[in-house]
Design a protein around this motif. Structure first.
Motif, short mmCIF file in Angstrom:
data_model
loop_
_atom_site.label_atom_id
_atom_site.label_comp_id
_atom_site.label_asym_id
_atom_site.label_seq_id
_atom_site.Cartn_x
_atom_site.Cartn_y
_atom_site.Cartn_z
N LEU A 185 -25.51 -44.82 -21.32
CA LEU A 185 -26.87 -44.31 -21.22
C LEU A 185 -27.88 -45.45 -21.05
O LEU A 185 -28.78 -45.37 -20.21
N SER A 186 -27.71 -46.53 -21.80
CA SER A 186 -28.66 -47.64 -21.68
C SER A 186 -28.52 -48.33 -20.32
O SER A 186 -29.52 -48.75 -19.73
N GLN A 187 -27.29 -48.45 -19.80
CA GLN A 187 -27.11 -49.05 -18.48
C GLN A 187 -27.76 -48.18 -17.40
O GLN A 187 -28.41 -48.70 -16.49
N TYR A 188 -27.58 -46.88 -17.51
CA TYR A 188 -28.15 -45.97 -16.52
C TYR A 188 -29.68 -46.02 -16.56
O TYR A 188 -30.34 -46.03 -15.52
N THR A 189 -30.23 -46.09 -17.76
CA THR A 189 -31.68 -46.18 -17.90
C THR A 189 -32.19 -47.48 -17.28
O THR A 189 -33.21 -47.49 -16.59
N LYS A 190 -31.46 -48.57 -17.50
CA LYS A 190 -31.84 -49.85 -16.89
C LYS A 190 -31.76 -49.77 -15.37
O LYS A 190 -32.61 -50.31 -14.67
N LEU A 191 -30.73 -49.08 -14.86
CA LEU A 191 -30.57 -48.92 -13.41
C LEU A 191 -31.79 -48.22 -12.83
O LEU A 191 -32.33 -48.67 -11.82
N LEU A 192 -32.22 -47.15 -13.45
CA LEU A 192 -33.39 -46.43 -12.95
C LEU A 192 -34.65 -47.31 -13.02
O LEU A 192 -35.53 -47.19 -12.17
N GLY A 193 -34.70 -48.20 -14.00
CA GLY A 193 -35.83 -49.11 -14.11
C GLY A 193 -35.84 -50.20 -13.04
O GLY A 193 -36.86 -50.85 -12.82
N LEU A 194 -34.71 -50.39 -12.35
CA LEU A 194 -34.63 -51.41 -11.30
C LEU A 194 -35.13 -50.91 -9.95
O LEU A 194 -35.18 -51.66 -8.99
N LYS A 195 -35.51 -49.62 -9.88
CA LYS A 195 -35.97 -49.05 -8.62
C LYS A 195 -37.21 -49.79 -8.14
O LYS A 195 -38.20 -49.89 -8.86
N PRO A 196 -37.16 -50.32 -6.91
CA PRO A 196 -38.35 -50.98 -6.35
C PRO A 196 -39.48 -49.97 -6.15
O PRO A 196 -39.23 -48.79 -5.88
N LYS A 197 -40.72 -50.43 -6.27
CA LYS A 197 -41.87 -49.53 -6.12
C LYS A 197 -41.97 -48.99 -4.71
O LYS A 197 -42.41 -47.86 -4.50
N THR A 198 -41.59 -49.80 -3.73
CA THR A 198 -41.60 -49.39 -2.33
C THR A 198 -40.29 -49.78 -1.68
O THR A 198 -39.53 -50.57 -2.24
N ASN A 199 -40.05 -49.26 -0.50
CA ASN A 199 -38.86 -49.62 0.26
C ASN A 199 -39.05 -51.01 0.83
O ASN A 199 -39.66 -51.20 1.87
N ASP A 200 -38.55 -51.99 0.11
CA ASP A 200 -38.74 -53.40 0.46
C ASP A 200 -37.44 -53.94 1.07
O ASP A 200 -36.42 -53.99 0.39
N ALA A 201 -37.48 -54.32 2.34
CA ALA A 201 -36.28 -54.80 3.02
C ALA A 201 -35.72 -56.07 2.38
O ALA A 201 -34.53 -56.34 2.49
N SER A 202 -36.55 -56.83 1.71
CA SER A 202 -36.08 -58.06 1.08
C SER A 202 -35.36 -57.80 -0.24
O SER A 202 -34.70 -58.68 -0.78
N ASN A 203 -35.49 -56.58 -0.77
CA ASN A 203 -34.81 -56.22 -2.03
C ASN A 203 -33.63 -55.32 -1.70
O ASN A 203 -33.80 -54.17 -1.30
N VAL A 204 -32.43 -55.84 -1.87
CA VAL A 204 -31.22 -55.10 -1.49
C VAL A 204 -31.07 -53.81 -2.29
O VAL A 204 -30.45 -52.86 -1.81
N LEU A 205 -31.67 -53.74 -3.46
CA LEU A 205 -31.57 -52.52 -4.26
C LEU A 205 -32.31 -51.34 -3.62
O LEU A 205 -32.05 -50.18 -3.94
N SER A 206 -33.20 -51.62 -2.67
CA SER A 206 -33.90 -50.55 -1.96
C SER A 206 -32.91 -49.67 -1.22
O SER A 206 -33.18 -48.49 -1.00
N GLN A 207 -31.77 -50.23 -0.84
CA GLN A 207 -30.75 -49.44 -0.11
C GLN A 207 -30.24 -48.28 -0.96
O GLN A 207 -29.80 -47.27 -0.42
N LEU A 208 -30.31 -48.41 -2.27
CA LEU A 208 -29.83 -47.34 -3.16
C LEU A 208 -30.86 -46.23 -3.32
O LEU A 208 -30.50 -45.08 -3.54
N PHE A 209 -32.12 -46.59 -3.26
CA PHE A 209 -33.17 -45.65 -3.62
C PHE A 209 -33.93 -45.05 -2.43
O PHE A 209 -34.54 -44.01 -2.56
N TYR A 210 -33.94 -45.76 -1.30
CA TYR A 210 -34.74 -45.31 -0.13
C TYR A 210 -33.89 -45.18 1.10
O TYR A 210 -33.01 -45.89 1.37
#
Length: 138
Positions: A113-138
């Motif tokens: 649960l704590s890992q999943y909560t941290k994962l959701l907190g890593l969501k970039p505010k916008t679809n930023d091509a320089s942030n690879v995590l954007s591929q998961l959210f946008y």
């Protein structure tokens, strides 16, 4: 006679300028066509994502390969529907939403649960091509 020569000179100059502008446009199109999609290598992108997630979420050795498999599968499916983003945006949004929900529901069962909560907190505010995590959210 002077008017004819001046008019002819103007037409020639405009024709040359137009041809140069067209060649610049052709070069830009070729360059844009040669740029690879960030998802042309889903395994590499998944590895980059995992390199950010592993320390941020304190993934265990057993979790890491499972997360990488899930992310790689997700990215391959996302790459398959990516052309819809231009041709059918609402269809893309619908299909991407399903893919994303599927990924996150699987991650929710794999992570604590704590890992999943941290994962959701890593969501970039916008679809930023320089942030690879954007591929998961946008």
């Amino acid at each position: 006679m002077k008017r004819i020569i001046v008019a002819f000179s103007c037409v020639c100059l405009l024709g040359i300028g137009s041809a140069q502008a067209q060649s610049i446009l052709d070069q830009a199109k070729k360059t844009a066509g040669s740029v690879q999609s960030p998802l042309s290598n889903p395994g590499g992108v998944a590895g980059s994502i995992l390199s950010k997630l592993a320390p941020a979420l304190s993934l265990t050795g057993a979790q890491q390969p499972k997360v990488q498999d899930l992310v790689t599968g997700f990215l391959k499916k996302k790459a398959a529907i990516l052309p819809l983003q231009q041709s059918n945006p609402s269809g893309y949004t619908s299909q991407f939403g399903g893919l994303k929900n599927g990924l996150f529901s699987k991650l929710k069962t794999l992570l604590t649960l704590s890992q999943y909560t941290k994962l959701l907190g890593l969501k970039p505010k916008t679809n930023d091509a320089s942030n690879v995590l954007s591929q998961l959210f946008y």
